[in-house]
Design a protein around this motif. Structure first.
Motif, PDB file in Angstrom:
ATOM      1  N   GLU A  10      19.411   2.786   3.022  1.00 37.27           N
ATOM      2  CA  GLU A  10      18.514   3.428   3.988  1.00 37.27           C
ATOM      3  C   GLU A  10      17.072   3.268   3.547  1.00 37.27           C
ATOM      4  N   LEU A  11      16.169   3.278   4.517  1.00 37.36           N
ATOM      5  CA  LEU A  11      14.755   3.265   4.156  1.00 37.36           C
ATOM      6  C   LEU A  11      14.358   4.693   3.787  1.00 37.36           C
ATOM      7  N   PRO A  12      13.490   4.846   2.772  1.00 37.07           N
ATOM      8  CA  PRO A  12      13.096   6.209   2.407  1.00 37.07           C
ATOM      9  C   PRO A  12      12.215   6.860   3.477  1.00 37.07           C
ATOM     10  N   THR A  13      12.149   8.164   3.440  1.00 37.81           N
ATOM     11  CA  THR A  13      11.260   8.886   4.358  1.00 37.81           C
ATOM     12  C   THR A  13      10.117   9.487   3.541  1.00 37.81           C
ATOM     13  N   ASP A  14       9.212  10.158   4.221  1.00 40.96           N
ATOM     14  CA  ASP A  14       8.043  10.740   3.551  1.00 40.96           C
ATOM     15  C   ASP A  14       8.409  11.768   2.474  1.00 40.96           C
ATOM     16  N   SER A  15       9.696  12.154   2.419  1.00 39.97           N
ATOM     17  CA  SER A  15      10.081  13.147   1.412  1.00 39.97           C
ATOM     18  C   SER A  15       9.919  12.598  -0.016  1.00 39.97           C
ATOM     19  N   VAL A  16       9.796  11.254  -0.152  1.00 41.02           N
ATOM     20  CA  VAL A  16       9.600  10.698  -1.503  1.00 41.02           C
ATOM     21  C   VAL A  16       8.140  10.799  -1.962  1.00 41.02           C
ATOM     22  N   LEU A  17       7.265  11.176  -1.045  1.00 36.90           N
ATOM     23  CA  LEU A  17       5.832  11.208  -1.373  1.00 36.90           C
ATOM     24  C   LEU A  17       5.527  12.146  -2.530  1.00 36.90           C
ATOM     25  N   GLN A  18       4.658  11.647  -3.428  1.00 35.23           N
ATOM     26  CA  GLN A  18       4.266  12.503  -4.536  1.00 35.23           C
ATOM     27  C   GLN A  18       3.049  13.308  -4.105  1.00 35.23           C
ATOM     28  N   THR A  19       2.974  14.494  -4.593  1.00 34.71           N
ATOM     29  CA  THR A  19       1.833  15.314  -4.185  1.00 34.71           C
ATOM     30  C   THR A  19       0.693  15.160  -5.162  1.00 34.71           C
ATOM     31  N   ASN A  20       0.105  13.936  -5.129  1.00 35.91           N
ATOM     32  CA  ASN A  20      -1.086  13.741  -5.974  1.00 35.91           C
ATOM     33  C   ASN A  20      -2.227  13.159  -5.172  1.00 35.91           C
ATOM     34  N   MET A  31       0.818  -1.218   0.000  1.00 33.64           N
ATOM     35  CA  MET A  31       0.000   0.000   0.000  1.00 33.64           C
ATOM     36  C   MET A  31       0.852   1.269   0.000  1.00 33.64           C
ATOM     37  N   THR A  32       0.679   2.028  -1.054  1.00 34.03           N
ATOM     38  CA  THR A  32       1.422   3.286  -1.188  1.00 34.03           C
ATOM     39  C   THR A  32       0.933   4.327  -0.188  1.00 34.03           C
ATOM     40  N   VAL A  33       1.886   4.966   0.465  1.00 32.95           N
ATOM     41  CA  VAL A  33       1.558   6.084   1.355  1.00 32.95           C
ATOM     42  C   VAL A  33       1.315   7.294   0.460  1.00 32.95           C
ATOM     43  N   SER A  34       0.143   7.897   0.581  1.00 30.74           N
ATOM     44  CA  SER A  34      -0.095   9.128  -0.195  1.00 30.74           C
ATOM     45  C   SER A  34      -0.812  10.125   0.699  1.00 30.74           C
TER      46      SER A  34
END
Ligand code: GLU
Length: 279
Positions: A269-279, A113-116
């Motif tokens: 490293e595990l990614p952080t929320d900074s990879v989240l796309q703004t859609n 499940m993608t975090v968006s």
């Protein structure tokens, strides 16, 4: 007159009883996933995929549920309840997972499940534990090479996924067919009903491994960071999951499980929320 008063009081009492029942019901379902309740119940109830090879799938050979996310949830059950077998797996699809969580049928969702930002309005997510990206799966002899080649061509995916949403935005001229789950989306490709399946490359890789006549093309055209979802407001379980992810990352168990399923080393490293796309 007296009789009327009696009826009114009785009605009032009944109304109070109904309201109390309704409130305590909704409270119960939230309470259902408190750590105390999970411990009282003696098992964790995890929503996972049953049709997604490598992450969560029911092995037809022995009917067991297996995969990276399944193993993660066994490890979480071990942390929470001292026994990796104290977890019940319930099948979710992209379309059903939030509804099942809201209904209190499952304590959490560990299902590609993608975090968006949009989903964050409905559920709370753990920190990111995996980073995928959307791609395409086609037959080996297909002429489709990238998302640009999809104009007027039929592409399948699963209902309720970010893959469907992204496709509508990024390839609006493709003919999108949305199925109930990924197993059906794959069947559509194999039977020639569609020319491509689109979803996370991680899921497509699993399909490809089981079907060598298919290939991945087009690279990653989105970022799909996975998080474990809990019911909105269940910060207790969310924190416990974050502590768990950090713990297995630090003690090497994450790397062991990652290598078991994906046959390679995880990222540094595990990614952080900074990879989240703004859609
Ligand atoms: N990660 C994407 C999503 O959450 C696609 C995979 C899935 O549908 O589970 O929608």
């Amino acid at each position: 007159m007296r009789f009327n008063k009696w009826v009114v009081s009785l009605l009032l009492i009944m109304m109070v009883m109904v309201i109390t029942a309704c409130t305590s019901n909704s409270e119960n379902s939230t309470d259902g996933s408190s750590i105390e309740n999970i411990k009282k119940r003696g098992k964790l109830v995890a929503g996972v995929k049953f049709d997604t090879y490598l992450f969560g799938y029911k092995d037809p050979a022995d009917q067991q549920i297996k995969g990276f996310e399944v193993d993660l949830m066994k490890a979480f059950a071990k942390k929470l309840l001292g026994d990796e077998n104290k977890v019940e797996f319930k099948e979710v699809t992209s379309k059903t997972r939030i509804k099942l969580l809201d209904a209190g049928d499952i304590d959490l969702i560990a299902a590609t499940m993608t975090v968006s930002e949009e989903r964050k309005k409905q559920v709370d997510f753990s920190n990111i534990y995996f980073l995928a990206g959307q791609s395409l799966l086609v037959k080996n002899d297909s002429t489709i090479q990238s998302i640009k080649d999809l104009k007027g061509r039929k592409v399948s995916t699963s209902k309720g996924s970010t893959s469907a949403k992204n496709m509508k935005k990024m390839a609006p001229e493709a003919i999108l067919e949305e199925y109930e789950n990924y197993a059906d989306s794959l069947t559509a490709l194999k039977s020639g009903k569609v020319e491509a399946v689109t979803t996370d490359d991680s899921i497509l890789m699993g399909m490809q491994q089981q079907n060598p006549d298919l290939k991945l093309v087009g690279g990653q055209f989105t970022k799909e960071p996975y998080g474990i979802a809990v019911k909105k407001g269940n910060s207790e379980l969310q924190k416990e999951l974050n502590a768990f992810i950090k713990e297995i990352w630090d003690n090497g168990q994450y790397a062991t499980l990652y290598k078991k399923w994906f046959k390679k080393e995880p990222a540094k490293e595990l990614p952080t929320d900074s990879v989240l796309q703004t859609n």
